[in-house]
Write an enzyme that holds these catalytic residues in place. Structure first.
Site, mmCIF file in Angstrom:
data_model
loop_
_atom_site.group_PDB
_atom_site.id
_atom_site.type_symbol
_atom_site.label_atom_id
_atom_site.label_comp_id
_atom_site.label_asym_id
_atom_site.label_seq_id
_atom_site.Cartn_x
_atom_site.Cartn_y
_atom_site.Cartn_z
ATOM 1 N N SER A 124 0.829 -1.206 0.000
ATOM 2 C CA SER A 124 0.000 0.000 0.000
ATOM 3 C C SER A 124 0.863 1.255 0.000
ATOM 4 C CB SER A 124 -0.887 -0.004 1.254
ATOM 5 O OG SER A 124 -1.458 1.260 1.482
ATOM 6 N N TYR A 148 -2.044 -0.019 10.540
ATOM 7 C CA TYR A 148 -2.221 -0.658 9.224
ATOM 8 C C TYR A 148 -0.995 -0.427 8.357
ATOM 9 C CZ TYR A 148 -3.626 -1.176 4.366
ATOM 10 O OH TYR A 148 -3.666 -1.521 3.033
ATOM 11 N N LYS A 152 2.044 -3.152 6.997
ATOM 12 C CA LYS A 152 2.485 -3.316 5.604
ATOM 13 C C LYS A 152 3.989 -3.089 5.485
ATOM 14 C CE LYS A 152 -1.429 -4.144 3.379
ATOM 15 N NZ LYS A 152 -1.665 -5.419 2.671
#
Length: 335
Positions: A124, A148, A152
């Protein structure tokens, strides 16, 4: 090629399953349906005229993953499985690290056990944190502002270590910007639980009549119309990016990260106007104060994807909104 899609019943996974199957690959979907619905398998069957094999399981089940890799003689894994809501990750960080980081470790252990060493990872643009310059290229410093994004980033760093430890590994991290839209059939699309966190699904819910209006946070940014600008990419362009990544991996060992975006920004009001045209609906909105932490603009530099993958986007914002609206009309009649 035999390809395992972890989280393959989700939004991006299901669209990628269509693209890869139509390209002649044999797809196996592995999903625990925490972010998706089993009915997507029926709808994929309608699109593809064939039933895709499904393993209902958690990616943290190393033994089940290894068994699946062996049973279907998997050549490559595309790893979509993971939790993905930024706001939720701030409130539930342990859950995000358990699902995303621990899940990837489990997958890598299973792949190592059965000697499958080709992996496409669903990363991402959040790994870039707050942009220091635009457009964002792959050399931009990485950082994270939430659990989040940090999950990643942890995974990317783990994968780099794995590739450095063994020259047989072939790993590509695809850094997505903002996927929107749906398959042209209107049978699959983004199906978030509860009130959507992202702009276009929220607009869709206003257009369909489920939500009263859109709150636009910030109308005084230094952009063309004062609203925030982001890089939106059609989900089918994104799916085709995975096919290009597989072709690249077939002859290129090691680790690499590549941006997948349109390479240009679109403002909130531009997206809203396009959705109104696509849906023939008037969409209510109000301009609210900026939210803390939001930035004016964020968009990708995509030269690397074009150069090494031979990939670039083909679809525009109208295509994104029109396909998304077709899906919304179908979705409202689902049980």
């Amino acid at each position: 090629m035999n390809i395992l899609l972890t989280g393959g019943a989700g939004y991006i996974g299901s669209h990628t399953a269509v693209t890869l199957t139509e390209a002649g690959h044999q797809i196996v979907i592995f999903d625990n349906f925490c972010n998706s619905d089993k009915s997507v398998l029926d709808r994929l069957e309608r699109i593809l005229k064939k039933r895709l094999p499904l393993i209902d399981g958690d990616v943290r089940n190393t033994a089940l993953i290894a068994q699946t890799l062996e049973k279907f003689q998997i050549d490559t894994v595309i790893h979509f499985a993971g939790l993905k809501a930024v706001g939720e990750s701030v409130d539930r960080p342990i859950e995000y690290y358990a699902n995303n980081v621990q899940g990837t470790i489990s997958l890598l252990e299973a792949m190592s056990l059965v000697n499958v060493k080709s992996l496409v990872f669903s990363s991402s643009a959040t790994v870039y944190g707050d942009p220091q310059y635009l457009p964002i290229d792959e050399e931009h410093p990485t950082s994270a502002t939430n659990a989040y994004g940090r999950s990643k980033l942890h995974i990317e760093e783990m994968l780099k270590d794995v590739a450095n430890s063994d020259r047989e590994w072939k790993i590509i991290c695809l850094r997505y910007f903002n996927p929107v839209g749906a398959h042209e059939s209107g049978l699959i699309g983004e199906d978030p639980n509860g009130i959507p966190n992202n702009l276009v699904p929220y607009i869709a819910q206003v257009a369909i009549g489920n939500l009263e209006k859109l709150s636009v946070y910030g109308g005084d940014y230094p952009t063309l119309d004062g609203t925030g600008v982001r890089d939106y990419i059609h989900v089918m362009d994104l799916a085709e990016g995975h096919l290009a990544a597989l072709n690249y991996l077939s002859t290129n060992p090691g680790w690499i990260a590549v941006n997948l975006g349109a390479g240009k920004g679109i403002s909130v009001l531009e997206v809203l106007n396009e959705y109104e045209k696509a849906s023939a609906k008037s969409i209510r909105y109000s301009i609210e104060k900026r939210r803390a932490g939001d930035i004016a603009s964020c968009f990708a530099k995509v030269d690397k994807a074009k150069k090494i993958l031979g990939w670039q986007t083909k679809r525009n914002v109208h295509d994104m909104c029109a396909s998304g609206w077709l899906w919304q009309q179908y979705r409202k009649n689902l049980p």
